[in-house]
Motif scaffolding. Structure first.
Motif, PDB file in Angstrom:
ATOM      1  N   ILE A 148      -3.728  10.529  -2.159  1.00 41.38           N
ATOM      2  CA  ILE A 148      -4.244   9.260  -2.251  1.00 41.38           C
ATOM      3  C   ILE A 148      -3.423   8.011  -1.726  1.00 41.38           C
ATOM      4  O   ILE A 148      -2.386   8.106  -1.536  1.00 41.38           O
ATOM      5  CB  ILE A 148      -4.142   9.131  -3.899  1.00 41.38           C
ATOM      6  CG1 ILE A 148      -3.042   9.085  -4.432  1.00 41.38           C
ATOM      7  CG2 ILE A 148      -5.172   9.924  -4.461  1.00 41.38           C
ATOM      8  CD1 ILE A 148      -2.796   8.828  -5.926  1.00 41.38           C
ATOM      9  N   ILE A 149      -4.186   7.171  -1.497  1.00 37.67           N
ATOM     10  CA  ILE A 149      -3.816   5.781  -0.845  1.00 37.67           C
ATOM     11  C   ILE A 149      -4.354   4.709  -1.673  1.00 37.67           C
ATOM     12  O   ILE A 149      -5.559   4.563  -1.908  1.00 37.67           O
ATOM     13  CB  ILE A 149      -4.230   5.855   0.592  1.00 37.67           C
ATOM     14  CG1 ILE A 149      -3.628   6.808   1.620  1.00 37.67           C
ATOM     15  CG2 ILE A 149      -3.662   4.339   1.045  1.00 37.67           C
ATOM     16  CD1 ILE A 149      -4.298   6.679   2.940  1.00 37.67           C
ATOM     17  N   TYR A 150      -3.436   3.780  -2.034  1.00 39.95           N
ATOM     18  CA  TYR A 150      -3.803   2.799  -3.190  1.00 39.95           C
ATOM     19  C   TYR A 150      -2.791   1.670  -3.055  1.00 39.95           C
ATOM     20  O   TYR A 150      -1.827   1.875  -2.560  1.00 39.95           O
ATOM     21  CB  TYR A 150      -3.909   3.247  -4.558  1.00 39.95           C
ATOM     22  CG  TYR A 150      -2.474   3.815  -5.179  1.00 39.95           C
ATOM     23  CD1 TYR A 150      -1.761   3.192  -5.893  1.00 39.95           C
ATOM     24  CD2 TYR A 150      -2.407   5.279  -4.930  1.00 39.95           C
ATOM     25  CE1 TYR A 150      -0.381   3.780  -6.569  1.00 39.95           C
ATOM     26  CE2 TYR A 150      -0.925   5.773  -5.449  1.00 39.95           C
ATOM     27  CZ  TYR A 150      -0.353   5.088  -6.001  1.00 39.95           C
ATOM     28  OH  TYR A 150       0.926   5.640  -6.345  1.00 39.95           O
ATOM     29  N   ARG A 151      -3.197   0.468  -3.758  1.00 32.96           N
ATOM     30  CA  ARG A 151      -2.419  -0.718  -3.576  1.00 32.96           C
ATOM     31  C   ARG A 151      -1.550  -1.014  -4.826  1.00 32.96           C
ATOM     32  O   ARG A 151      -2.074  -0.538  -6.051  1.00 32.96           O
ATOM     33  CB  ARG A 151      -3.107  -2.114  -3.256  1.00 32.96           C
ATOM     34  CG  ARG A 151      -3.818  -2.017  -1.844  1.00 32.96           C
ATOM     35  CD  ARG A 151      -4.676  -3.259  -1.946  1.00 32.96           C
ATOM     36  NE  ARG A 151      -5.776  -3.280  -2.680  1.00 32.96           N
ATOM     37  CZ  ARG A 151      -6.227  -4.033  -3.673  1.00 32.96           C
ATOM     38  NH1 ARG A 151      -5.260  -5.265  -3.905  1.00 32.96           N
ATOM     39  NH2 ARG A 151      -7.148  -4.027  -4.499  1.00 32.96           N
ATOM     40  N   THR A 166       0.853  -1.033  -0.009  1.00 31.07           N
ATOM     41  CA  THR A 166       0.041  -0.106   0.014  1.00 31.07           C
ATOM     42  C   THR A 166       0.915   1.179  -0.106  1.00 31.07           C
ATOM     43  O   THR A 166       1.939   1.392   0.772  1.00 31.07           O
ATOM     44  CB  THR A 166      -0.985   0.071   1.360  1.00 31.07           C
ATOM     45  OG1 THR A 166      -1.706  -1.173   1.254  1.00 31.07           O
ATOM     46  CG2 THR A 166      -1.812   1.094   1.293  1.00 31.07           C
ATOM     47  N   VAL A 167       0.457   2.198  -1.030  1.00 32.39           N
ATOM     48  CA  VAL A 167       1.213   3.378  -0.971  1.00 32.39           C
ATOM     49  C   VAL A 167       0.551   4.541  -0.875  1.00 32.39           C
ATOM     50  O   VAL A 167      -0.792   4.637  -0.856  1.00 32.39           O
ATOM     51  CB  VAL A 167       2.169   3.355  -2.235  1.00 32.39           C
ATOM     52  CG1 VAL A 167       3.039   2.263  -2.607  1.00 32.39           C
ATOM     53  CG2 VAL A 167       1.010   3.429  -3.597  1.00 32.39           C
ATOM     54  N   ASN A 205      -5.753  -0.686  -7.964  1.00 29.67           N
ATOM     55  CA  ASN A 205      -7.083  -0.163  -7.736  1.00 29.67           C
ATOM     56  C   ASN A 205      -7.180   1.353  -8.338  1.00 29.67           C
ATOM     57  O   ASN A 205      -8.099   2.252  -7.970  1.00 29.67           O
ATOM     58  CB  ASN A 205      -7.627  -0.007  -6.214  1.00 29.67           C
ATOM     59  CG  ASN A 205      -6.205   0.752  -5.227  1.00 29.67           C
ATOM     60  OD1 ASN A 205      -5.453   1.222  -5.960  1.00 29.67           O
ATOM     61  ND2 ASN A 205      -6.463   0.517  -4.026  1.00 29.67           N
ATOM     62  N   ILE A 206      -6.261   1.649  -9.150  1.00 30.58           N
ATOM     63  CA  ILE A 206      -6.616   3.108  -9.935  1.00 30.58           C
ATOM     64  C   ILE A 206      -6.730   2.737 -11.357  1.00 30.58           C
ATOM     65  O   ILE A 206      -7.562   3.493 -12.014  1.00 30.58           O
ATOM     66  CB  ILE A 206      -5.362   4.038  -9.826  1.00 30.58           C
ATOM     67  CG1 ILE A 206      -5.125   4.479  -8.427  1.00 30.58           C
ATOM     68  CG2 ILE A 206      -5.330   5.075 -10.653  1.00 30.58           C
ATOM     69  CD1 ILE A 206      -3.859   5.368  -7.946  1.00 30.58           C
ATOM     70  N   ARG A 207      -6.307   1.658 -11.981  1.00 30.76           N
ATOM     71  CA  ARG A 207      -6.355   1.361 -13.379  1.00 30.76           C
ATOM     72  C   ARG A 207      -7.126   0.089 -13.373  1.00 30.76           C
ATOM     73  O   ARG A 207      -6.570  -1.142 -13.367  1.00 30.76           O
ATOM     74  CB  ARG A 207      -4.903   1.239 -13.933  1.00 30.76           C
ATOM     75  CG  ARG A 207      -4.209   2.421 -14.176  1.00 30.76           C
ATOM     76  CD  ARG A 207      -2.758   2.265 -14.973  1.00 30.76           C
ATOM     77  NE  ARG A 207      -1.957   3.159 -14.856  1.00 30.76           N
ATOM     78  CZ  ARG A 207      -2.277   4.150 -15.831  1.00 30.76           C
ATOM     79  NH1 ARG A 207      -3.030   4.061 -16.842  1.00 30.76           N
ATOM     80  NH2 ARG A 207      -1.556   5.256 -15.962  1.00 30.76           N
ATOM     81  N   GLU A 258       5.639   4.177   0.961  1.00 27.61           N
ATOM     82  CA  GLU A 258       4.969   2.893   1.256  1.00 27.61           C
ATOM     83  C   GLU A 258       4.679   2.696   2.872  1.00 27.61           C
ATOM     84  O   GLU A 258       5.461   3.161   3.766  1.00 27.61           O
ATOM     85  CB  GLU A 258       6.115   1.704   0.826  1.00 27.61           C
ATOM     86  CG  GLU A 258       5.497   0.416   1.098  1.00 27.61           C
ATOM     87  CD  GLU A 258       6.564  -0.831   0.739  1.00 27.61           C
ATOM     88  OE1 GLU A 258       6.279  -1.889   0.983  1.00 27.61           O
ATOM     89  OE2 GLU A 258       7.382  -0.370   0.032  1.00 27.61           O
ATOM     90  N   ILE A 259       3.425   2.411   3.075  1.00 26.93           N
ATOM     91  CA  ILE A 259       3.053   2.353   4.277  1.00 26.93           C
ATOM     92  C   ILE A 259       2.688   0.805   4.435  1.00 26.93           C
ATOM     93  O   ILE A 259       1.794   0.294   3.513  1.00 26.93           O
ATOM     94  CB  ILE A 259       1.869   3.263   4.593  1.00 26.93           C
ATOM     95  CG1 ILE A 259       0.821   2.938   3.587  1.00 26.93           C
ATOM     96  CG2 ILE A 259       2.324   4.678   4.755  1.00 26.93           C
ATOM     97  CD1 ILE A 259      -0.662   3.810   3.784  1.00 26.93           C
TER      98      ILE A 259
END
Length: 237
Positions: free
Chosen positions: A16-19, A2-3, A28-30, A195-196
């Motif tokens: 934004i937070i996404y994988r 997750t970033v 989960n953006i494209r 990165e989180i």
């Protein structure tokens, strides 16, 4: 993994937070597209977002918003005719003020269907616009608002609504690009992707606002993508 990434566009900050997969693909953006129309709609949405971010990065309450119409002597009936006038008008303004930043959009009036222009500019005095627009009437020349309200909330100097309105003046029959703009407009500033390992953020629980900003909006999708908007704090007049 997750970033987490924040983009600054003028008075607006967007986090934004996404994988991401191990190959770096945004999971989960494209999304996967069912057909060409879905892909086209997705690309159009991303293009609008880029335009909004550039608009917010470039313009401020010192910028001018103008609506320019044609009189009967100069009325144009085709987009090609309008493009020629737009280019010539733009060049005269840039010759007078080379450092000015100019965005010019074309559209048709809802009632009259006559072609008209909208312009947003930074570094152009109102009198030079009035002098160079020889084709008809100037409906307005006014500064952008210091306070913009969406759904009753003060978003400050977030011009997303105006940027969307102007961008959507373009129609497919115009062809070409959505607007004529300067090359010296300002670009959004993106922080490095962080990165989180774990997080408990949701639409109701947002990350801490950047210093000097306040939270105004959040949204998500069913893939787990999270979006948070913050605007710069300004003194209430």
């Amino acid at each position: 993994m997750t970033v987490f990434q924040t983009t600054y566009s003028g008075a607006v900050a967007e986090t934004i937070i996404y994988r991401k997969s191990n190959r770096g693909r945004n999971l989960n953006i494209r999304p996967r597209f069912e057909n060409a129309e879905e892909r086209k709609a997705f690309n159009a949405k991303r293009a609008l977002m880029r335009h909004i971010q550039q608009f917010n990065a470039t313009f401020s309450p010192s910028s001018l918003y103008s609506t320019l119409t044609f009189n009967n002597d100069w009325e144009v009936h085709t987009w090609d005719e309008a493009r020629i006038i737009r280019r010539n008008f733009y060049r005269r303004l840039k010759r007078a003020y080379p450092d000015a930043i100019i965005y010019i959009y074309m559209g048709r009036g809802k009632g009259t269907a006559r072609i008209h222009f909208h312009m947003v500019s930074e570094g152009l005095p109102a009198d030079i616009i009035q002098k160079q627009w020889i084709y008809g009437e100037i409906i307005r020349i006014e500064n952008l608002r210091k306070h913009n309200r969406y759904n009753g909330i003060d978003y400050g100097q977030d011009y997303s609504g105006l940027a969307t309105y102007l961008y959507n003046h373009w129609t497919e029959d115009q062809g070409g690009k959505h607007l004529l703009k300067s090359n010296n407009d300002r670009k959004p500033e993106k922080e490095e992707v962080e990165e989180i390992s774990d997080h408990s953020y949701s639409e109701r629980k947002h990350p801490k606002a950047p210093k000097g900003y306040r939270f105004v909006e959040s949204k998500s999708n069913h893939y787990g993508f999270l979006y948070f908007k913050y605007v710069k704090k300004i003194q209430t007049e």
